[in-house]
Design a protein around this motif. Structure first.
Motif, PDB file in Angstrom:
ATOM      1  N   THR A 155       0.820  -1.205   0.000  1.00  0.00           N
ATOM      2  CA  THR A 155       0.000   0.000   0.000  1.00  0.00           C
ATOM      3  C   THR A 155       0.861   1.265   0.000  1.00  0.00           C
ATOM      4  OG1 THR A 155      -0.154   0.104   2.419  1.00  0.00           O
ATOM      5  CG2 THR A 155      -1.821  -1.212   1.265  1.00  0.00           C
ATOM      6  N   GLY A 158       2.158   3.571  -3.903  1.00  0.00           N
ATOM      7  CA  GLY A 158       1.681   4.793  -4.540  1.00  0.00           C
ATOM      8  C   GLY A 158       2.498   6.019  -4.165  1.00  0.00           C
ATOM      9  N   PHE A 161       6.057   5.707  -5.571  1.00  0.00           N
ATOM     10  CA  PHE A 161       6.117   5.944  -7.014  1.00  0.00           C
ATOM     11  C   PHE A 161       6.048   7.444  -7.328  1.00  0.00           C
ATOM     12  CE2 PHE A 161       4.315   1.551  -8.472  1.00  0.00           C
ATOM     13  CZ  PHE A 161       5.502   0.963  -8.080  1.00  0.00           C
ATOM     14  N   ASP A 162       5.180   8.168  -6.619  1.00  0.00           N
ATOM     15  CA  ASP A 162       5.069   9.610  -6.833  1.00  0.00           C
ATOM     16  C   ASP A 162       6.391  10.306  -6.509  1.00  0.00           C
ATOM     17  OD1 ASP A 162       2.424   9.295  -7.551  1.00  0.00           O
ATOM     18  OD2 ASP A 162       1.634   9.836  -5.577  1.00  0.00           O
ATOM     19  N   ILE A 180       0.825  -4.625  -7.385  1.00  0.00           N
ATOM     20  CA  ILE A 180       0.683  -3.167  -7.354  1.00  0.00           C
ATOM     21  C   ILE A 180      -0.794  -2.822  -7.180  1.00  0.00           C
ATOM     22  CG2 ILE A 180       1.000  -1.035  -8.657  1.00  0.00           C
ATOM     23  CD1 ILE A 180       3.365  -2.347 -10.042  1.00  0.00           C
ATOM     24  N   VAL A 184      -2.816   2.633  -9.060  1.00  0.00           N
ATOM     25  CA  VAL A 184      -1.477   3.186  -8.867  1.00  0.00           C
ATOM     26  C   VAL A 184      -0.703   3.085 -10.178  1.00  0.00           C
ATOM     27  CG1 VAL A 184       0.736   2.893  -7.683  1.00  0.00           C
ATOM     28  CG2 VAL A 184      -1.410   2.647  -6.408  1.00  0.00           C
ATOM     29  N   THR A 185      -0.191   4.200 -10.641  1.00  0.00           N
ATOM     30  CA  THR A 185       0.566   4.240 -11.893  1.00  0.00           C
ATOM     31  C   THR A 185       2.056   4.125 -11.605  1.00  0.00           C
ATOM     32  OG1 THR A 185      -1.107   5.640 -12.931  1.00  0.00           O
ATOM     33  CG2 THR A 185       1.077   5.576 -13.960  1.00  0.00           C
TER      34      THR A 185
END
Length: 285
Positions: A155, A158, A161-162, A180, A184-185
């Motif tokens: 969790t 996200g 990754f940002d 993933i 979430v990209t």
């Protein structure tokens, strides 16, 4: 010299004992590692001789019984391992907060700068994570620096990754894309791999991001790699206080590059500590 090592059923705690076990073996001593029946295969993977102590109910009695039968000159135990009924040396590590009260002598693989106070004698930490194979992708020269990402709590992916999307580095995470979280990209500089063994990857890393793995935290410190712990742990907080890491939000990722000097200083402190082979000489005396 006969040396009996007592290990609790924890791979991380066993791995803290292994460098000393191998230092003893290569010095010509007879070494056995005792643990519960369910943990015997894990002990055998270290390449050492295992002593099966049965179940949790029989563990303490079986250890004392074997020690009386085999009569080791030295017993070395993890802080959570049962006592052998004879004089015991404790070997502390990154999962231990302080020395137990029932030791005759204690050594600690955590350097003095990362302990509030300890009567234990320091010994150099040698990172060990069990048998590993260097993956094919790691045998090729990287085009830019690498960051090791180790998450048990997906969790957190996200926010991470940002934070890493703008970092000029390849972020390596050993996980499956199905883990993933939905929505979430994943940024293009994150690479998912089947395996990312720290023993092979840490020497080539510019930073480490993890969610509180104490063994990985100390290994990163040993290699002089700045780190971010997304979960607060005692050793993570002390590494941060030293200036070699940060604890908390993924937003701290941008600060890791500025911590390389402190991380190198911590690495040098660890490297200057007595190696396990020097502890062997002390135990022999």
């Amino acid at each position: 010299m006969r040396v009996l090592l007592a290990a609790p059923s924890s791979p991380a705690r066993l791995h803290n004992l292994v460098p000393l076990a191998w230092a003893l073996r290569t010095a010509g001593h007879d070494v056995k590692i005792a643990g519960r029946q369910s943990f015997v295969d894990e002990i055998l993977r270290t390449g050492c001789v295992a002593v099966d102590l049965g179940t949790e109910d029989t563990e303490s009695a079986a250890l004392a019984e074997f020690a009386e039968l085999w009569r080791p000159e030295v017993v070395v135990a993890d802080a959570q391992a049962p006592a052998a009924g004879v004089a015991t040396i404790r070997l502390l590590g990154p999962l231990d907060e302080s020395g137990p009260a029932d030791f005759d002598t204690a050594y600690d693989t955590v350097p003095p700068s990362l302990r509030d106070s300890s009567d234990a004698r320091p010994v150099r930490h040698v990172p060990y994570f069990g048998p590993v194979v260097v993956p094919e992708w790691l045998r090729r020269k990287a085009r830019r620096s690498r960051v090791l990402l180790s998450l048990t709590d997906v969790t957190l992916a996200g926010p991470v990754f940002d934070a890493v999307a703008a970092v000029d580095a390849e972020v390596v995470w050993a996980t499956d894309s199905t883990r993933i979280p939905a929505g979430v990209t994943m940024p293009p500089n994150v690479r998912l791999v089947d395996t990312a063994p720290p023993a092979a990857l840490l020497p080539a890393c510019s930073a480490v991001i993890h969610d509180g793995d104490a063994s990985l935290a100390l290994a990163a410190a040993t290699h002089g790699v700045p780190q971010l712990s997304l979960t607060e742990t005692a050793i993570g907080a002390r590494i941060a206080a030293f200036g070699a890491g940060r604890v908390g939000s993924a937003e701290h990722v941008a600060e890791l590059a500025s911590l390389s000097g402190a991380a190198t200083a911590l690495r040098d402190e660890i490297a200057a500590l007595p190696a396990p082979r020097e502890l062997v000489a002390a135990l022999t005396r």
